[in-house]
Design an enzyme around this catalytic site. Sequence first.
Site, PDB file in Angstrom:
ATOM      1  CD  GLU A  37      -2.655   1.034   2.341  1.00 16.66           C
ATOM      2  OE1 GLU A  37      -2.802   0.084   3.459  1.00 16.66           O
ATOM      3  OE2 GLU A  37      -3.672   2.134   2.545  1.00 16.66           O
ATOM      4  NE  ARG A 263       3.395  -7.086  10.583  1.00 14.21           N
ATOM      5  CZ  ARG A 263       2.675  -7.082   9.679  1.00 14.21           C
ATOM      6  NH1 ARG A 263       1.790  -7.781   8.949  1.00 14.21           N
ATOM      7  NH2 ARG A 263       3.305  -5.831   8.933  1.00 14.21           N
ATOM      8  CE  LYS A 273       2.934   0.583   4.849  1.00 17.92           C
ATOM      9  NZ  LYS A 273       2.556  -0.275   4.060  1.00 17.92           N
TER      10      LYS A 273
HETATM   11  P1  ATP Z   1       2.445  -2.288   7.702  1.00 17.43           P
HETATM   12  O1  ATP Z   1       1.445  -2.886   9.257  1.00 17.43           O
HETATM   13  O2  ATP Z   1       4.042  -1.702   8.120  1.00 17.43           O
HETATM   14  O3  ATP Z   1       2.237  -0.393   7.612  1.00 17.43           O
HETATM   15  P2  ATP Z   1       1.711  -3.688   5.678  1.00 17.43           P
HETATM   16  O4  ATP Z   1       1.419  -4.735   5.942  1.00 17.43           O
HETATM   17  O5  ATP Z   1      -0.185  -2.379   5.861  1.00 17.43           O
HETATM   18  O6  ATP Z   1       2.386  -3.268   6.943  1.00 17.43           O
HETATM   19  P3  ATP Z   1       1.515  -3.602   3.349  1.00 17.43           P
HETATM   20  O7  ATP Z   1       2.087  -2.171   2.098  1.00 17.43           O
HETATM   21  O8  ATP Z   1       0.450  -3.174   2.837  1.00 17.43           O
HETATM   22  O9  ATP Z   1       1.673  -2.913   4.613  1.00 17.43           O
HETATM   23  O10 ATP Z   1       2.203  -4.654   3.024  1.00 17.43           O
HETATM   24  C1  ATP Z   1       3.010  -4.823   1.328  1.00 17.43           C
HETATM   25  C2  ATP Z   1       3.151  -6.806   1.981  1.00 17.43           C
HETATM   26  O11 ATP Z   1       3.982  -6.415   2.168  1.00 17.43           O
HETATM   27  C3  ATP Z   1       2.025  -7.365   2.547  1.00 17.43           C
HETATM   28  O12 ATP Z   1       1.358  -8.294   1.012  1.00 17.43           O
HETATM   29  C4  ATP Z   1       2.416  -7.831   3.564  1.00 17.43           C
HETATM   30  O13 ATP Z   1       2.005  -9.061   3.891  1.00 17.43           O
HETATM   31  C5  ATP Z   1       4.572  -7.790   3.629  1.00 17.43           C
HETATM   32  N1  ATP Z   1       4.988  -7.335   4.836  1.00 17.43           N
HETATM   33  C6  ATP Z   1       4.662  -6.300   5.355  1.00 17.43           C
HETATM   34  N2  ATP Z   1       4.746  -5.695   7.351  1.00 17.43           N
HETATM   35  C7  ATP Z   1       5.622  -7.358   6.653  1.00 17.43           C
HETATM   36  C8  ATP Z   1       6.398  -7.718   7.905  1.00 17.43           C
HETATM   37  N3  ATP Z   1       7.254  -7.113   9.133  1.00 17.43           N
HETATM   38  N4  ATP Z   1       6.875  -9.138   7.502  1.00 17.43           N
HETATM   39  C9  ATP Z   1       6.301  -9.651   6.510  1.00 17.43           C
HETATM   40  N5  ATP Z   1       5.508  -9.490   5.377  1.00 17.43           N
HETATM   41  C10 ATP Z   1       5.493  -8.272   5.428  1.00 17.43           C
HETATM   42 MG    MG Z   2      -1.348  -3.482   4.692  1.00 14.12          MG
END
Ligand code: ATP
Ligand code: MG
Length: 562
Positions: A37, A263, A273
């Site tokens: 995102e 994760r 984020k």
């Molecule tokens: P955050 O919780 O940091 O905002 P998010 O999951 O909302 O992270 P996205 O931009 O949606 O962030 O993430 C893109 C991809 O990266 C998704 O498929 C998510 O599952 C993966 N991802 C995000 N954070 C992690 C992590 N800590 N470990 C492994 N994969 C991750």
């Molecule tokens: Mg997300």
Amino acid sequence: MTTVNPNVPTDFIRTIVTADVQAGKNGGRVVTRFPPEPNGYLHIGHAKSICLNFGVAQEFGGVCHLRFDDTNPEKEEVEYVESIKEMVRWLGFDWGDKLFYASDYFDRLHDFAVELIRRGKAFVCYLSADELREYRGTLTEPGRDSPYRNRSVDENLKLFAAMRAGELEEGTCVLRAKIDMASPNLNMRDPVIYRIKKVEHHRTGGKWCIYPMYDYAHSLSDMIEGITHSLCTLEFEDHRPLYDWCLDTLETPCHPQQIEFARLNLTYTVMSKRRLLELVTGGYVDGWDDPRMPTLAGMRRRGVTPEAIRDFCERIGMAKRDSVVDVAMLEHSIRDDLNRRAPRVMAVLRPLRVVIDNYPDDRVEQMDAINNPEDASMGTRLVPFSKVLYIERDDFREDPPKKFFRLAPGREVRLRYGYLITCTNVVKNAEGEVVELHCTYDPATRGGNTPDGRKVKSTLHWVSAAHAIPAEVRLYDRLFNVENPGGEDWKTQLNPGSLEVLTSCMVEPSLAGAMPGSRYQFERQGYFCVDLHSSPDKLVFNRTVGLKDAWVKIEQAGTERA
Ligand code: ATP
Ligand code: MG
């Protein structure tokens, strides 16, 4: 990049993909996606997902799409899109022409919603947000049907059209899937799939005032792109039934398989984020690419290589259960990689002047120094030696404690690639602070060798005062000083000593004009990288990581215990 034999799966995801390919599922094709995102910069957790998605595609001769999951217009920005693309490329992956945006599918997602209404599987609901929550029930109590649940298809079509046309204000109503208010899975209790938001979108501008919800948009975007394996993190496990429901109910031509993995969490690190954004906007760090941030941009600026990050992601593997990885393990991968590639140089961070009394005033000798003992092909360089030198202030003690083997009055030490010197006199200022040492050198020990075989216990690094270049060195430490930062007061857990700036460092002359991004090992100190904003008249180095490897110790302790 590493090539893995796909016949030997290394984790449970590759086991599933291998079986699918062998069974000829999806015609044997493998298509994955990385779906960020664009509401922040990528961090090391994303690197795990990137390495997995692009890695699996590569290993199985498939492709990996980069798809921006830009369904929430409020927090998303073009700046983030650009930095994400840059960092995926920097990590060493290539999406070719497979760059997509969920917002490109808004028309189709809208049409699918109309189709759900036609099939009697979605309805416009006028419950307020509070009522929605109340009707939803809890983990132990079933929800209740919305009073708007049984309106006719025609009415729902008209109301949804009115939502789309902007005739209804934000918050008036939502479109919900009609599934099961008694489902034990809260995500299946008639979830919202569209809401009104009168907000411009960074790509579609003012075209839309209704936006799809994540679960709905995600499953259908995967389907539209023909994704075969939709790899996501564990928090989506409970969303999988909804993912499947959308595709099953619409009887789509293909049905990607969602598979969840743990994760990445790291000790001494916050990864969300939202929190990283708070650190940036609150001025706790110097931007998204501050070298203390766990963002890929920050790590790059700190001097970490993409190879080290990929190596780390490979080492941590894929688990089905969430855990916290010791940040020392990441540091180990960084050090391991830099040890192989970083040329050695001498830099004195806290200089102490040394005058060699018996060395001729105007003599300069060029000493041969090895660039990398790990890699002979990196050759040697010449380092000037002269009468006045700088050594590290820490390398001298007037009154040395028992195990201090470095320089002290009357003691002899080796200057690396130079000579053996003996301290004969200590000069202090009015405050009693040591400001200069006088030493003698033994001309027979050029290069640091002792023809008579006598031993000295210590070898120091140094620079020639007349030839050294001044530099600023930024010593970075962990951003948090508790192992698992979190909770309400997580910002009080910030490490006040996470940055120490040293402004009067002296580095050897071979570093003149070192380009931003170049990496070095400062002998005996650690790995350093020329900062992005360094210039030839003001050299700035960032410490990437120190030399001491805590991970090796942790691992050894583990084996001993086992
Ligand atoms: P955050 O919780 O940091 O905002 P998010 O999951 O909302 O992270 P996205 O931009 O949606 O962030 O993430 C893109 C991809 O990266 C998704 O498929 C998510 O599952 C993966 N991802 C995000 N954070 C992690 C992590 N800590 N470990 C492994 N994969 C991750
Ligand atoms: Mg997300």
